[in-house]
Design an enzyme around this catalytic site. Structure first.
Site, PDB file in Angstrom:
ATOM      1  N   SER A 224       0.826  -1.212   0.000  1.00 46.04           N
ATOM      2  CA  SER A 224       0.000   0.000   0.000  1.00 46.04           C
ATOM      3  C   SER A 224       0.862   1.264   0.000  1.00 46.04           C
ATOM      4  O   SER A 224       1.610   1.493  -0.942  1.00 46.04           O
ATOM      5  CB  SER A 224      -0.929  -0.050   1.205  1.00 46.04           C
TER       6      SER A 224
ATOM      7  N   ASP B 238      -9.953  -5.866  -4.489  1.00 47.88           N
ATOM      8  CA  ASP B 238      -9.335  -5.036  -3.459  1.00 47.88           C
ATOM      9  C   ASP B 238     -10.163  -3.759  -3.343  1.00 47.88           C
ATOM     10  O   ASP B 238     -10.349  -3.045  -4.311  1.00 47.88           O
ATOM     11  CB  ASP B 238      -7.892  -4.711  -3.893  1.00 47.88           C
TER      12      ASP B 238
ATOM     13  N   HIS C 114      -7.368  -6.156   0.640  1.00 51.55           N
ATOM     14  CA  HIS C 114      -6.244  -5.253   0.474  1.00 51.55           C
ATOM     15  C   HIS C 114      -5.029  -5.753   1.240  1.00 51.55           C
ATOM     16  O   HIS C 114      -3.935  -5.239   1.076  1.00 51.55           O
ATOM     17  CB  HIS C 114      -6.655  -3.867   0.974  1.00 51.55           C
TER      18      HIS C 114
END
Lengths: 1043, 266
Positions: B96, B217, B246
């Protein structure tokens, strides 16, 4: 000489004046002769929604509850006030004391230097006569906090005035404490970007690397990023606004920006028609540069996309480029170019279009990532942003952008200034050595001897408590180093923390042998004053940060720091920090190099030691009924008739272990037995394991089966073997295998853990298993252990380990295990045809097994299997034809998603690198040595079974069609049947199936066939893609055959 | 300064092996998120773990609201850590926001990274004219408002959503680490992330990247992985995990680890 209240009031805004009135009232109530800062503090704290109080609440340490700390603060203030002498005369308001008046004056000066913002200041000046600048509440409080008496009182209550000041400077996050968990709002212990030396000045948006020019490389800047042009605009604006020249770094302060952006746009789009005008502009530029006496001029050329757009005149652009290049060459010392590109592509395009630009212009690319929302309301919508983010404006609206560069640059200036001003100081500090200077500061900063005493006592206590139990360390040297560091840190932080100072001073006095104690003590310090944790690596200049402006303007600044220094207040020593940061460095580096490595090794070795030392357990031998060797043997061979040697070995091991003789190695004779089943015959192993589970624990339910090889395989296929396996949802998605096993074990200690393909287990499982064998406890991924007494471990592997006898030496097998394992369960079909020329000549029954692949799949390599792991198998499968290869692949899963077949096969062997398989191999050998019994399986004899099958089928065929037909059996069908009979639990299941299903199929086919009796070519094939709908009982083959 | 950064960000070095592998966690988690896939790598790599300064496990006082207004601050931290450890080349696994950080770091110091493995990466979370980032500005605003209004409720709602797959353990873990963060920091960092836009500079990345994307996601639409692949300047591959969420390293570690392993060895 005290000042009358009225005079003082004139210097304050209404709000502040009200506070002063309160203070006067307090003094009056207590019948004190003067109104001091303490009275003011008391009044400020008592005010409803007091700024000071809320600031305090944000500056509380987390060690105590805020409420208690406030209580303490009230008490402290009260006590201090009580100490003041009271007077008799009460007719008029007690006048303002000199110290409080000085504070007011100070804040006045402060405010004058740093108005909240420029425009406000202008208005201010216009409206009022310059002489009376009314002090705002905030500044008023800030300067009162500077008063040593006040900060001492706060210190006694566990606050530090520096923190409170920071809290005041920073607007509160949220007025009401909506976040109950927050404990306290952020204490803005700020630091300068890049203060840690590696990156110089990287403000939120970007830094202008002016210094680069001095170094001679890449001084011209190209901002790249979607919001690069915004950032550029913001920068330019900020520089233009900053006419005073005090926001940019010292070395380039006074730099000016000339934006030719608009001219360029104009010129380029006009199509070069106005070369003259542009030339004029450049001439102007040149003159300006010549005239420029300051550090230089930044020439903003704006967005590059203008230059590479579709409808630009190329001549114009190249004219422009050449002009700029010329200018750059002429004024290399004075001129910087700044440009922006919305993406790297744009940059590449422009570079591509004007070769040499990159070199001539000496562009340095600076990625810009922060996004400034074009929506102005971004900030305003959120009640938080304005106050919450000091630079809230930074990303909310372009117009606010001016703030960050300003402030950052300011701070840079300050650093330079500091450096310049305190080089002397550093030298002195260096010479004197840390301890002396600590002492010095100590005496400087502790106005009351009482206070010092108090601290002393405390520190001594701490030393005492640390004393016992700590033996003298032989690492005195290392510790000394450490101590020095800490000491320095404290020393430089000391203006903020009296505790630290006093303690440091104590350590200075103490003896050398106590070094380690002191270190301990010093380590305690941070805990002691939590807020003091000014994260030294982040914030080498904590004080500088205080003076960093909020989204308003700075309250303290360069000048304020210097004047404060002059006044001899606490600020003085803080400014020294940058320097120390520097000279601390090498030592710390040194420390660093030594620590991580050794720590890591220590860890691992100690774990091993711990593991091996815990290797002895109480013996609990015969709590089990000793099983009769024969009964086990019988039960096993009933299930798997073909593995005589294996069943024998297993039964022997079981009876031996259960008889209490335990394993042949290791001293513990627990109830657990462990096996490794090596070699081929996967189903055989599984069957034996189930049989063993039934024999030992009475139920098949106690078999916990995990296929370590297939774990992580992604898509389910139609493999027959897959369908056999229980798919536990729990496994594979949520938990690791280790956790899965551990959870099963804890639920059901009496069970048989059947681990297939243990050689493919991930390291975690391997570790846990080894651990379990050694200690009888199976650790899960979090280190919690489950007892494995009474558990049977069976680990299987295709690989035979060590010098155990090679598996089947014999030669080419027609049906290898891989092939059978790859069997897919499809529906079958009988096709009856009449083929003219096939009119059989021979009177014999003809059976042909048709297949697209050559038969000797990978068997040649088979004997090598024990030597190496999968790579060889891989090779072999590569050799074989595509279809076979695919079949193999699905079995040969090395944690590989199945779709990755095909060309990857070739390099597959490469990247599952040797070291890994070697490691696994080594582990497996090790593991096999630890288990109670290593059982080597023989390959299942598929060939003879195949023969038998074919015979059975042809018998059926003959019965129906007579002997004149050619029976063609698809290879896949055969494989499927073989697999099914291998799998089936029932004996003779295959024969029964052939008799019943195939026989019926043949006769139906004959009835239906249009050729009637004349069909002479019977095909038994699979319907690829058609999944078996109904299975025959006892065997996983279709219950009927399509026609 | 060195040891201080290591202390402050809880830097840990584990495992044996020549090559260095850095794991960087995303917002809302801390280094413990890698716990489950760590054993796959410690035997073969020297694994460097650290916390971002915004993580709940880091003393919140280290989080400087003025410094961390954009990702550069985090990049500084990362590079500082690597320099302090004396790492001169490493593999980088970033999840991320850390994927973004890795991208930026590799632009600044390309020689330091031999490969970037980006999990759930996105150069830009907001939609734009011809770009689908997955979020509209208004949505984000409402999310922020929800965070502001009741952090606890927001976490409890968001965690299962982010984890995606029905894995209670992972949800619990993510909830825990989210709660560990101080709400104002979470909000601040989220704003920082959502305000970042790396699209323009992807071309500057010359280090080969492997983009790992789950099939679904909530934060990163599948098109983003393609976008990254096409715009990053180095050699890139996309791996799609057949799981949801995610946070594949929490929800499907056994699936993710082999993919990373494979990406590393290529």
């Amino acid at each position: 000489m005290p000042t009358p209240v009225g005079v003082a009031r004139q210097c304050l805004t209404e709000e502040a004046a009200r506070a002063l009135d309160e203070a006067v009232a307090v003094a009056r109530r207590r019948s004190h002769s003067q109104t001091t800062s303490l009275h003011a503090v008391s009044a400020l704290l008592a005010l409803p929604d007091s700024t000071l109080k809320s600031a305090c609440s944000r500056a509380t340490t987390r060690a105590y509850s805020a409420r208690r700390q406030f209580h303490v603060l009230d008490l402290c203030v009260g006590v201090s006030l009580d100490r003041l002498p009271s007077s008799k005369t009460l007719e008029e308001d007690p006048p303002i004391s000199n110290s409080l008046m000085a504070a007011i004056k100070r804040s006045q000066a402060n405010q004058r230097r740093h108005p909240d913002n420029f425009h406000m200041h202008q208005i201010h000046c216009n409206q009022q006569t310059a002489s009376v600048l009314r002090v705002e509440m905030k500044h008023f409080i800030l300067s009162i906090l500077d008063d040593p008496i006040v900060s001492r009182v706060f210190g006694e209550a566990g606050f530090r005035s520096s923190d409170i000041k920071m809290a005041i400077v920073q607007p509160p996050v949220i007025q009401t404490s909506r976040f109950s968990r927050a404990g306290c709002a952020p204490v803005f212990l700020c630091n300068l970007p890049g203060s840690n030396g590696t990156v110089s000045g990287r403000p939120p948006g970007f830094s202008f690397p002016f210094s680069m020019r001095r170094e001679g490389k890449g001084g011209n800047l190209l901002l790249v990023g979607v919001c690069a042009s915004n950032a550029l605009k913001g920068f330019v604006e900020s520089v233009i606004k900053d006419s005073k020249g005090d926001v940019l770094p010292g070395e380039i302060s006074g730099v000016s920006v000339i934006s030719v952006e608009d001219d360029v746009i104009h010129f380029v789009s006009e199509g070069g028609g106005d070369t003259e005008k542009m030339g004029m502009r450049f001439e102007e530029l040149g003159q300006e540069l010549e005239r420029c006496s300051g550090p230089g001029i930044v020439v903003n050329i704006g967005d590059l996309k203008v230059l590479v757009g579709d409808n630009v005149c190329k001549d114009a652009v190249s004219y422009l480029v050449s002009k700029l290049t010329g200018l750059l060459e002429g004024f290399r010392e004075k001129m910087w170019l700044v440009g922006a590109a919305d993406s790297y592509d744009t940059y590449l395009k422009s570079v591509g279009r004007f070769l040499g630009v990159e070199k001539d212009w000496d562009l340095r690319i600076l990625p810009i990532t922060s996004y400034k929302s074009p929506i102005g309301g971004f900030g305003s919508k959120s009640s938080l942003l304005g106050s919450f983010v000091p630079f809230g404006g930074f990303f909310s609206t372009p117009s606010d952008f001016k703030i960050p560069p300003n402030s950052i640059n300011q701070s840079i200036t300050r650093c330079n200034l500091c450096n310049a001003k305190y080089v002397q100081d550093v030298a002195a500090t260096l010479k004197m050595g840390p301890t002396i200077s600590v002492a010095e500061h100590c005496s400087d900063n502790l106005p009351s001897s009482q206070m010092a005493e108090f601290d002393m006592r405390k520190a001594v206590d701490m030393v005492k408590t640390k004393d016992d139990g700590t033996s003298l360390n032989d690492k005195i040297l290392a510790l000394q180093n450490r101590w020095n560091d800490i000491c320095q840190r404290l020393h430089h932080a000391q203006p903020f923390s009296k505790f630290a100072v006093s303690q440091a001073s104590i350590t200075e006095v103490s003896e050398v042998e106590n070094v380690n104690h002191q270190t301990k003590l010093l380590k305690e310090v941070p805990r002691f004053q939590q807020e003091e944790k000014e994260s030294p690596w982040f914030t080498p200049y904590p004080m500088a940060n205080v003076s960093l402006p909020t989204d308003r303007t700075s309250t303290f600044s360069v000048t304020s720091v210097t004047t404060d220094l002059g006044l001899g207040t606490l600020y003085a020593s803080s400014t020294r920090e940058p320097n120390t940061a520097k000279f601390c460095d090498p030592r710390e580096h040194h420390e660093l190099f030594s620590s991580p490595g050794s720590a890591g090794y220590d860890d691992s070795t100690s774990v091993q030691i711990a593991q091996s030392s815990s290797c002895s357990g109480p013996s609990s031998g015969g709590q089990f009924n000793v099983r009769d060797f024969k009964s086990v043997m019988r039960a096993l061979s009933e299930q798997v008739g073909w593995q005589d040697r294996a069943t024998h070995a297993i039964s022997k091991a079981v009876s031996r272990c259960k008889a209490g003789h335990g394993r042949h190695h290791g001293s513990n004779s627990k109830g657990d037995i462990s096996f490794t089943f090596l070699g081929p015959d996967r189903i055989g192993k599984k069957k034996i394991a189930s049989a063993l589970a039934v024999v030992m624990f009475g139920s098949i339910q106690s078999l916990i089966s995990v296929d370590l090889g297939s774990h992580g395989k992604l898509n389910p296929s139609n493999l027959m073997l897959e369908s056999q396996e229980l798919h536990d949802d729990e496994l594979g998605r949520s938990t690791t295998i280790v956790d899965y096993i551990a959870s099963k074990l804890s639920k059901k200690p009496h069970s048989l853990i059947f681990l297939e393909n243990v050689d493919k287990a991930d390291p975690l499982v391997q570790n846990s298993l080894s651990h379990a064998l050694r200690t009888g406890r199976f650790p899960d991924s979090r280190g919690r252990e489950v007892s494995t007494n009474n558990t049977i471990f069976v680990a299987t592997s295709e690989i035979t380990v060590g010098n155990t006898k090679l598996l089947s030496e014999k030669e080419t097998v027609r049906f290898s295990e891989e092939m059978i394992l790859g069997a897919q369960s499809w529906q079958m079909q009988i096709i009856a045809e009449h083929v003219a020329e096939a009119a059989t000549k021979s009177s014999q029954m003809n059976v042909r097994i048709s297949r697209e692949v050559t038969s000797s799949v990978s068997s040649a390599n088979k004997r090598k299997l024990d030597v190496t792991s999968d790579c060889i198998e891989q090779e072999s499968s590569c050799e074989s034809s595509k279809r076979a290869h695919k079949v193999l692949r699905s079995y040969l899963d090395l944690n590989l998603p199945v779709e990755d077949t095909g060309e990857e096969c070739a390099n597959y062997g490469d990247y599952e690198s040797d070291s890994i398989s070697e490691r696994t191999q080594a582990w497996l050998e090790d593991f096999s040595d630890q288990v109670d019994e290593k059982v080597v399986f023989e390959p299942f004899d598929f060939d003879s079974l195949a023969e038998k099958t074919v015979k059975e089928i042809s018998k059926q065929c003959q019965r129906v069609f007579g002997s004149e037909v050619l029976l063609e059996i698809d290879h896949e069908v055969l494989v499927q049947i073989l697999a099914a009979s291998w799998l089936s639990e029932k004996k003779r299941a295959m024969e029964e199936w052939i008799e019943e299903v195939v026989g019926r199929g043949f006769s139906e086919a004959r009835q239906k066939s249009q050729f009637g009796d004349h069909c002479n070519n019977i095909k038994l094939v699979t319907c690829r893609g058609l999944v078996v709908r109904e299975q025959a009982p006892g065997i996983c083959l279709p219950s009927r055959i399509n026609l | 300064m060195g040891s201080l950064i290591l202390d402050a960000l809880n830097v840990r070095v584990q495992g044996q092996g020549e090559k260095v592998l850095v794991f960087a966690h995303g917002v809302g988690t801390d280094q413990s998120a890698w716990q489950r896939i760590l054993p796959f790598f410690t035997p073969y790599y020297r694994v460097v773990l650290f916390d971002l300064v915004c993580a709940g496990s880091v003393n919140p006082d280290y989080f400087n609201f003025r410094r961390c207004t954009n990702l550069e601050a985090y990049v500084d931290d990362l590079l500082n850590i690597l320099d302090t450890l004396g790492v001169d080349r490493c593999f980088y696994v970033g999840h991320s926001v850390s994927a973004m950080i890795g991208i930026l770091a590799s632009i600044r110091r390309p020689e330091l990274f031999s490969k970037l493995i980006l999990i759930g990466a996105s150069p830009r979370f907001l939609n734009d004219e011809d770009y689908h980032g997955g979020f509209e500005q208004e949505e984000i605003e409402s999310v922020f408002q929800a965070m502001e209004a009741n952090y606890e409720a927001w976490v409890n709602g968001f965690a299962p959503l982010a984890v995606g797959a029905d894995v209670p353990d992972a949800v619990r873990e993510f909830t825990r680490t989210l709660f560990n963060m101080r709400p104002d920091i979470t909000l601040f960092v989220s704003r920082t992330v959502f305000n970042s836009d790396l699209r323009g500079i992807l071309g500057l990345v010359k280090v080969p990247c492997c983009i790992i994307q789950t099939s679904k996601d909530v934060s990163v639409p599948a098109s983003v992985a393609e976008y990254l692949k096409n715009h990053l300047g180095g050699e890139n591959t996309v791996e799609t995990l057949r799981t949801e969420g995610h946070l594949p390293h929490l929800s499907a570690p056994a699936m993710l680890a082999p993919v990373i392993k494979r990406a590393l060895s290529r």
